[in-house]
Structures are given as C-alpha cells and as structure tokens.
Scaffold this motif. Structure first.
Motif, PDB file in Angstrom:
ATOM      1  N   MET A 177       0.827  -1.191   0.000  1.00  0.00           N
ATOM      2  CA  MET A 177       0.000   0.000   0.000  1.00  0.00           C
ATOM      3  C   MET A 177       0.876   1.262   0.000  1.00  0.00           C
ATOM      4  SD  MET A 177      -3.137   0.586  -0.133  1.00  0.00           S
ATOM      5  CE  MET A 177      -4.289   1.854   0.075  1.00  0.00           C
ATOM      6  N   GLU A 178       2.017   1.167   0.650  1.00  0.00           N
ATOM      7  CA  GLU A 178       2.936   2.308   0.720  1.00  0.00           C
ATOM      8  C   GLU A 178       3.492   2.647  -0.672  1.00  0.00           C
ATOM      9  OE1 GLU A 178       4.517   5.464   2.564  1.00  0.00           O
ATOM     10  OE2 GLU A 178       3.248   3.982   3.554  1.00  0.00           O
ATOM     11  N   LYS A 179       3.741   1.621  -1.486  1.00  0.00           N
ATOM     12  CA  LYS A 179       4.240   1.852  -2.844  1.00  0.00           C
ATOM     13  C   LYS A 179       3.205   2.586  -3.689  1.00  0.00           C
ATOM     14  CE  LYS A 179       7.537  -1.907  -3.382  1.00  0.00           C
ATOM     15  NZ  LYS A 179       7.894  -3.061  -4.198  1.00  0.00           N
ATOM     16  N   LEU A 180       1.957   2.223  -3.525  1.00  0.00           N
ATOM     17  CA  LEU A 180       0.885   2.883  -4.270  1.00  0.00           C
ATOM     18  C   LEU A 180       0.785   4.351  -3.872  1.00  0.00           C
ATOM     19  CD1 LEU A 180      -1.477   2.751  -6.241  1.00  0.00           C
ATOM     20  CD2 LEU A 180      -2.919   2.036  -4.335  1.00  0.00           C
ATOM     21  N   LYS A 181       0.864   4.624  -2.585  1.00  0.00           N
ATOM     22  CA  LYS A 181       0.802   5.999  -2.092  1.00  0.00           C
ATOM     23  C   LYS A 181       1.973   6.817  -2.645  1.00  0.00           C
ATOM     24  CE  LYS A 181       0.649   8.672   2.178  1.00  0.00           C
ATOM     25  NZ  LYS A 181       0.740   8.630   3.631  1.00  0.00           N
ATOM     26  N   LEU A 182       3.160   6.240  -2.635  1.00  0.00           N
ATOM     27  CA  LEU A 182       4.344   6.913  -3.159  1.00  0.00           C
ATOM     28  C   LEU A 182       4.195   7.168  -4.664  1.00  0.00           C
ATOM     29  CD1 LEU A 182       7.217   7.978  -2.647  1.00  0.00           C
ATOM     30  CD2 LEU A 182       8.036   5.663  -3.141  1.00  0.00           C
ATOM     31  N   PHE A 183       3.672   6.197  -5.379  1.00  0.00           N
ATOM     32  CA  PHE A 183       3.461   6.343  -6.818  1.00  0.00           C
ATOM     33  C   PHE A 183       2.518   7.502  -7.119  1.00  0.00           C
ATOM     34  CE2 PHE A 183       0.771   5.366 -10.505  1.00  0.00           C
ATOM     35  CZ  PHE A 183       1.737   5.402 -11.500  1.00  0.00           C
ATOM     36  N   VAL A 184       1.413   7.578  -6.380  1.00  0.00           N
ATOM     37  CA  VAL A 184       0.433   8.639  -6.602  1.00  0.00           C
ATOM     38  C   VAL A 184       1.042  10.002  -6.283  1.00  0.00           C
ATOM     39  CG1 VAL A 184      -1.780   9.584  -5.823  1.00  0.00           C
ATOM     40  CG2 VAL A 184      -1.569   7.146  -6.268  1.00  0.00           C
ATOM     41  N   GLN A 185       1.784  10.090  -5.192  1.00  0.00           N
ATOM     42  CA  GLN A 185       2.423  11.360  -4.822  1.00  0.00           C
ATOM     43  C   GLN A 185       3.440  11.804  -5.884  1.00  0.00           C
ATOM     44  OE1 GLN A 185       4.040  10.441  -0.975  1.00  0.00           O
ATOM     45  NE2 GLN A 185       2.263  11.269   0.116  1.00  0.00           N
ATOM     46  N   GLU A 186       4.271  10.886  -6.339  1.00  0.00           N
ATOM     47  CA  GLU A 186       5.276  11.221  -7.343  1.00  0.00           C
ATOM     48  C   GLU A 186       4.619  11.572  -8.679  1.00  0.00           C
ATOM     49  OE1 GLU A 186       7.920   7.899  -7.392  1.00  0.00           O
ATOM     50  OE2 GLU A 186       9.048   8.610  -5.645  1.00  0.00           O
ATOM     51  N   SER A 187       3.562  10.879  -9.027  1.00  0.00           N
ATOM     52  CA  SER A 187       2.843  11.179 -10.270  1.00  0.00           C
ATOM     53  C   SER A 187       2.233  12.574 -10.218  1.00  0.00           C
ATOM     54  CB  SER A 187       1.746  10.150 -10.518  1.00  0.00           C
ATOM     55  OG  SER A 187       2.304   8.881 -10.700  1.00  0.00           O
TER      56      SER A 187
END
Length: 63
Positions: free
Chosen positions: A1-11
């Motif tokens: 779940m942390e990877k998804l959150k990081l992906f959305v923030q970076e995107s």
C-alpha cells in the motif's frame, strides 16, 4: 500500500511541475487540425468504398 501511495504522490508532483501543458489556443488549433484530417480521411475511405462497391456490383452483374 505504501508503494501505491508513493506512486500517486510522485505522479502528482510530476504532472504539476514537470509536464508542459499546451495553451488553449494551441490546443484549439491542434483539435481543428485533427478534425480536418479525420474528415479528409473519412472522405477518401468513403470514395474508395464507393469505387469498390461499383466495381464489384459491375463484376457480379456481368456474371
């Protein structure tokens, strides 16, 4: 779940700071160009279809 959150923030950051968005006028000109090109392409394909329809109709009527 942390990877998804990081992906959305970076995107989000990339879309906000690194992407060059077109101006309205440029977007409008591009849209008109696509519309005109699509109409020309449709007319050409329609004429080709009409020619094949006539040729095949003539061929089938001959035999």
């Amino acid at each position: 779940m942390e990877k998804l959150k990081l992906f959305v923030q970076e995107s989000y950051e990339e879309m906000k700071h690194k992407v060059t968005w077109p101006r309205y006028g440029e977007l409008q000109r591009s849209s008109v160009l696509v519309l005109v090109a699509s109409l020309i392409f449709a007319i050409v394909i329609g004429l080709i279809d009409l020619a094949f329809d006539g040729a095949l109709g003539w061929f089938y009527d001959a035999f």
